[in-house]
Design a protein around this motif. Structure first.
Motif, PDB file in Angstrom:
ATOM      1  N   UNK A  52      28.485  -1.294 -40.879  1.00 45.89           N
ATOM      2  CA  UNK A  52      28.680  -0.555 -39.637  1.00 45.89           C
ATOM      3  C   UNK A  52      30.139  -0.587 -39.192  1.00 45.89           C
ATOM      4  N   UNK A  53      30.833  -1.686 -39.488  1.00 45.79           N
ATOM      5  CA  UNK A  53      32.255  -1.764 -39.161  1.00 45.79           C
ATOM      6  C   UNK A  53      33.066  -0.818 -40.040  1.00 45.79           C
ATOM      7  N   UNK A  54      32.745  -0.761 -41.320  1.00 42.50           N
ATOM      8  CA  UNK A  54      33.453   0.149 -42.219  1.00 42.50           C
ATOM      9  C   UNK A  54      33.210   1.601 -41.807  1.00 42.50           C
ATOM     10  N   UNK A  82      34.764  13.213 -42.582  1.00 40.71           N
ATOM     11  CA  UNK A  82      34.968  14.048 -43.763  1.00 40.71           C
ATOM     12  C   UNK A  82      35.188  13.204 -45.018  1.00 40.71           C
ATOM     13  N   UNK A  83      35.388  11.918 -44.827  1.00 36.38           N
ATOM     14  CA  UNK A  83      35.618  11.011 -45.958  1.00 36.38           C
ATOM     15  C   UNK A  83      34.483  10.014 -46.157  1.00 36.38           C
ATOM     16  N   UNK A  84      33.861   9.594 -45.046  1.00 35.43           N
ATOM     17  CA  UNK A  84      32.890   8.501 -45.092  1.00 35.43           C
ATOM     18  C   UNK A  84      31.550   8.957 -44.509  1.00 35.43           C
ATOM     19  N   UNK A  85      30.468   8.710 -45.240  1.00 32.94           N
ATOM     20  CA  UNK A  85      29.116   8.966 -44.728  1.00 32.94           C
ATOM     21  C   UNK A  85      28.345   7.658 -44.756  1.00 32.94           C
ATOM     22  N   UNK A  86      27.470   7.493 -43.759  1.00 31.68           N
ATOM     23  CA  UNK A  86      26.736   6.245 -43.605  1.00 31.68           C
ATOM     24  C   UNK A  86      25.255   6.543 -43.435  1.00 31.68           C
ATOM     25  N   UNK A 152      15.116   9.539 -47.544  1.00 34.76           N
ATOM     26  CA  UNK A 152      15.672  10.536 -48.459  1.00 34.76           C
ATOM     27  C   UNK A 152      16.343  11.683 -47.705  1.00 34.76           C
ATOM     28  N   UNK A 153      15.778  12.065 -46.559  1.00 35.25           N
ATOM     29  CA  UNK A 153      16.391  13.118 -45.754  1.00 35.25           C
ATOM     30  C   UNK A 153      17.741  12.662 -45.204  1.00 35.25           C
ATOM     31  N   UNK A 154      17.815  11.415 -44.757  1.00 33.30           N
ATOM     32  CA  UNK A 154      19.091  10.917 -44.238  1.00 33.30           C
ATOM     33  C   UNK A 154      20.133  10.794 -45.348  1.00 33.30           C
ATOM     34  N   UNK A 155      19.662  10.502 -46.564  1.00 34.48           N
ATOM     35  CA  UNK A 155      20.586  10.521 -47.697  1.00 34.48           C
ATOM     36  C   UNK A 155      21.093  11.944 -47.923  1.00 34.48           C
ATOM     37  N   UNK A 156      20.194  12.921 -47.832  1.00 38.45           N
ATOM     38  CA  UNK A 156      20.612  14.317 -47.991  1.00 38.45           C
ATOM     39  C   UNK A 156      21.636  14.702 -46.929  1.00 38.45           C
ATOM     40  N   UNK A 157      21.413  14.249 -45.706  1.00 38.89           N
ATOM     41  CA  UNK A 157      22.374  14.531 -44.633  1.00 38.89           C
ATOM     42  C   UNK A 157      23.748  13.953 -44.985  1.00 38.89           C
ATOM     43  N   UNK A 162      29.589  15.632 -48.017  1.00 39.97           N
ATOM     44  CA  UNK A 162      30.460  15.604 -49.205  1.00 39.97           C
ATOM     45  C   UNK A 162      31.516  14.496 -49.087  1.00 39.97           C
ATOM     46  N   UNK A 163      31.055  13.260 -48.844  1.00 39.12           N
ATOM     47  CA  UNK A 163      31.994  12.158 -48.624  1.00 39.12           C
ATOM     48  C   UNK A 163      32.598  11.656 -49.933  1.00 39.12           C
ATOM     49  N   UNK A 164      33.695  10.962 -49.795  1.00 37.80           N
ATOM     50  CA  UNK A 164      34.280  10.251 -50.939  1.00 37.80           C
ATOM     51  C   UNK A 164      33.798   8.804 -50.963  1.00 37.80           C
ATOM     52  N   UNK A 165      33.418   8.305 -49.775  1.00 38.26           N
ATOM     53  CA  UNK A 165      32.875   6.954 -49.639  1.00 38.26           C
ATOM     54  C   UNK A 165      31.489   7.057 -49.013  1.00 38.26           C
ATOM     55  N   UNK A 166      30.475   6.591 -49.735  1.00 34.37           N
ATOM     56  CA  UNK A 166      29.094   6.636 -49.247  1.00 34.37           C
ATOM     57  C   UNK A 166      28.612   5.218 -48.992  1.00 34.37           C
ATOM     58  N   UNK A 167      28.225   4.942 -47.752  1.00 33.63           N
ATOM     59  CA  UNK A 167      27.731   3.632 -47.335  1.00 33.63           C
ATOM     60  C   UNK A 167      26.238   3.739 -47.053  1.00 33.63           C
TER      61      UNK A 167
END
Length: 264
Positions: A52-54, A82-86, A152-157, A162-167
């Motif tokens: 959550x901090x990242x 635009x870079x990070x999705x959580x 799975x839906x939240x993963x799709x979101x 289109x992040x470069x970093x996926x958390x």
């Protein structure tokens, strides 16, 4: 540390507090680009807090968080998104949204500031629905879905961003065994395309089998970070988890497999 300097995620001296209580104590680790890194540790170790901090959901008291050489903490919310999705552990909403609407929220960081339409939205949303294998129920209400379907839906979101970093925080929760392997195979596909994937996992044997690198957390501190098979030693697992463990060969796949035993 595992590490790719400017090519991956670097966390240094991360401190997160809740009032006077320090939840994370100077955490330092790295996660390489084009790889899946698993954050491991007992319940309450601090895995979710670090993610959550990242992601910018929690505000650290101290520390640096860099991705591909850029300071994530200095970015605005839009640029960071635009870079990070959580993907959080449990997703709920009281809004009467269908699955397609929820996934389309992943395009919010790309909407023009002064009105108009995101020209890449339809392609990104359709691709994310297909990748997460939720296109079959795109018109269903999100609130009507099972826990695994919501995950799975939240993963799709997140993929629609289109992040470069996926958390991801415990993304295999609510999933059966086949769905767990399917999800991790999907994460592997995106890592192979250059994405940095960092996920908290509860299942130590699954992490040992699927992750390229691991970060092991105990009581809010990083106690180990490196390639999975080199880092997850019997001694480390005994110290952190209080169980015995050894590496052997998986009789089905022929790959190295971590086997857990009795309480140490």
């Amino acid at each position: 540390m595992t590490g790719g300097s400017a090519t991956g995620l670097e966390v240094e001296g991360l401190v997160v507090r809740a009032g006077r209580h320090e939840l994370v104590h100077g955490a330092a680790f790295s996660a390489p680009r084009a790889a899946v890194t698993a954050i491991l540790g007992p319940n309450g170790a601090g895995k979710s807090t670090i993610l959550r901090a990242i992601a910018g959901v929690e505000k650290p008291s101290a520390g640096a968080i860099r991705f591909r050489g850029d300071d994530l903490r200095s970015l605005g919310r839009r640029e960071r998104a635009q870079r990070v999705a959580f993907v959080e552990q449990d997703a709920t909403t009281d809004l009467p949204l269908d699955v397609h609407d929820v996934v389309s929220l992943g395009r919010t960081p790309y909407e023009p500031r002064w009105g108009g339409r995101d020209p890449n939205a339809a392609t990104a949303i359709d691709g994310a629905l297909a990748a997460a294998r939720v296109e079959a129920f795109a018109e269903r209400r999100f609130a009507s879905l099972s826990g695994g379907e919501r995950q799975r839906v939240m993963l799709a979101r997140a993929l629609a961003q289109q992040p470069r970093l996926l958390l991801l925080d415990e993304p295999t929760n609510h999933l059966d065994v086949a769905a767990q392997f399917e999800l991790l195979a999907l994460l592997r596909e995106h890592a192979d395309r250059g994405m940095t994937v960092v996920t908290a996992l509860h299942d130590l044997t699954l992490a040992a089998d699927q992750a390229d690198a691991v970060v092991v957390i105990a009581s809010g501190r990083v106690v180990a970070n490196g390639p999975a098979r080199e880092t997850l030693t019997s001694e480390l697992i005994r110290e952190v988890y209080r169980v015995t463990a050894r590496w052997t060969e998986n009789p089905v796949t022929g790959r190295p497999m971590l086997v857990l035993g009795r309480r140490a």
